[in-house]
Design a protein around this motif. Structure first.
Motif, short mmCIF file in Angstrom:
data_model
loop_
_atom_site.label_atom_id
_atom_site.label_comp_id
_atom_site.label_asym_id
_atom_site.label_seq_id
_atom_site.Cartn_x
_atom_site.Cartn_y
_atom_site.Cartn_z
N ARG A 140 12.97 19.78 52.27
CA ARG A 140 13.47 19.41 50.96
C ARG A 140 14.65 20.32 50.62
O ARG A 140 14.56 21.55 50.73
N THR A 141 15.74 19.71 50.24
CA THR A 141 16.95 20.48 49.96
C THR A 141 16.71 21.56 48.92
O THR A 141 17.19 22.70 49.07
N GLN A 142 15.94 21.24 47.90
CA GLN A 142 15.67 22.20 46.84
C GLN A 142 14.95 23.43 47.37
O GLN A 142 15.20 24.56 46.91
N GLU A 259 21.19 7.89 52.77
CA GLU A 259 21.37 8.24 51.37
C GLU A 259 20.48 9.38 50.92
O GLU A 259 20.82 10.09 49.97
N ARG A 260 19.37 9.59 51.59
CA ARG A 260 18.43 10.65 51.19
C ARG A 260 18.49 11.88 52.08
O ARG A 260 17.84 12.89 51.78
N SER A 287 22.96 24.88 51.65
CA SER A 287 21.96 24.02 51.02
C SER A 287 22.24 23.82 49.53
O SER A 287 21.95 22.75 48.97
N LYS A 291 23.81 17.29 48.30
CA LYS A 291 23.44 16.37 47.22
C LYS A 291 22.23 15.51 47.57
O LYS A 291 21.63 14.90 46.68
N THR A 292 21.85 15.42 48.84
CA THR A 292 20.73 14.56 49.23
C THR A 292 19.40 15.27 48.98
O THR A 292 19.34 16.50 48.84
N GLU A 293 18.33 14.50 48.99
CA GLU A 293 17.00 15.04 48.73
C GLU A 293 16.47 15.87 49.89
O GLU A 293 15.73 16.83 49.70
N PHE A 294 16.86 15.50 51.11
CA PHE A 294 16.34 16.16 52.31
C PHE A 294 17.48 16.64 53.20
O PHE A 294 18.59 16.10 53.18
#
Length: 326
Positions: A140-142, A259-260, A287, A291-294
């Motif tokens: 997860r990018t976050q 996109e993800r 990171s 902008k993507t979720e993963f």
């Protein structure tokens, strides 16, 4: 089938396929399909709205799982089970001459678990073999951007160690104006790695293999940098460069897998900075720009050190890869 060598002109087609199918696996990404054409002698064919790909691995012709191209697909790979099965059967009919000529089974390699299950359902006698060295580490990018929580405290400590030693450092997103710094790092990293490989290898043959692999990787990186503008336009290529006292110290190259998902293709840090946490710094700084979720940080290649390093960031998932002999 009308096979053709994968080239830069296929980038819009391949990226469109990746976006339509919402790929998570790096080997299905448009950029990797093009960058690794020379290494794997990759070829593609388009038939009846399906994209087919074959490549050479270990001297053996292998096939990727076919993927849908038409706009009507809504839910990814498993939409239209009968259509998927028809595409697989069409590939087998088209390439049956390979099987009869070699006396060997047709091989689907580096495919996902759900794709393996489709093949086993179609061909119950098929043989499946897991490829753990090829599994993708997806985060997860976050998580990579924040490094929050106790389990990632060591990564935060590595970054603090780097910050304490190098007060004057900065990160720049990779762009057409700083590509030369990435190449400079790669050339220096290659010299360092070649020396390490020679010392650590028990035989001259192994040392030669290491040098050959590193040289092949260099050529792929140079190709990515040379065609950066095209990759950036069609596939969102990006990355970053880490500077220490205004000197280039580390870089990474990425692209939009779907996109993800952002795919990190390469990440290199010069050894003098790596030992002080340089990899943790560029990983974290990059990171924060994603902008993507993963983020897919690709496979461990069966290297124990690389496996431990990737697991130490606690991936959200590890995509299993399989070989299926039909």
């Amino acid at each position: 089938m009308n096979w053709k060598t994968t080239s830069l002109e296929d980038l819009p087609l391949l990226q469109g396929c990746a976006l339509k199918n919402a790929f998570f696996a790096n080997n299905y990404g448009a950029v990797n399909s093009i960058l690794y054409e020379k290494k794997f002698h990759s070829q593609i064919a388009v038939e009846e709205g399906w994209l087919f790909e074959k490549f050479t691995y270990g001297g053996e012709i292998c096939f990727a799982f076919p993927h849908f191209l038409r706009e009507s697909q809504q839910d990814g790979l498993l939409t239209g089970k009968e259509e998927v099965e028809a595409a697989v059967k069409e590939l087998l009919r088209s390439e049956a001459r390979l099987e009869s000529a070699s006396g060997k089974s047709l091989v689907f390699d580096n495919i996902l678990s759900e794709e393996k299950e489709i093949l086993l359902r179609l061909f119950p006698s098929a043989r499946s073999i897991q490829r753990p060295e090829s599994g993708d580490y997806v985060y997860r990018t976050q998580d990579l951007a924040s490094l929050a929580g106790k389990k990632l405290s060591r990564k935060r400590n590595h970054i603090h160690q780097f910050q304490n030693k190098y007060a004057d450092f900065s990160f720049e997103p990779l762009n057409c104006d700083n590509l030369s710094y990435a190449q400079e790092i790669e050339e220096k990293w290659l010299l360092e790695a070649g020396k390490r490989g020679g010392k650590e290898s028990a035989s001259s043959n192994l040392a030669d293999d290491i040098r050959s692999d590193l040289q092949a990787e260099r050529e792929i990186i140079i190709s990515a940098l040379k065609n950066f503008a095209d990759f950036e336009k069609e596939a969102g290529m990006g990355g970053g460069v880490l500077f220490v006292e205004k000197k280039p110290a580390a870089f990474c190259i990425s692209s939009l897998l779907s996109e993800r998902v952002t795919d990190v293709h390469f990440e290199k840090c010069l050894s003098s900075y790596a030992r002080d946490g340089g990899y943790a710094v560029i990983n974290n700084d990059f990171s924060k720009t994603v902008k993507t979720e993963f983020i897919n940080r690709e496979e461990d290649l069966g290297l124990e050190g690389l496996r431990k390093a990737k697991l130490s960031y606690y991936p959200a998932m590890v995509l299993e890869k399989w070989r299926v002999e039909v």
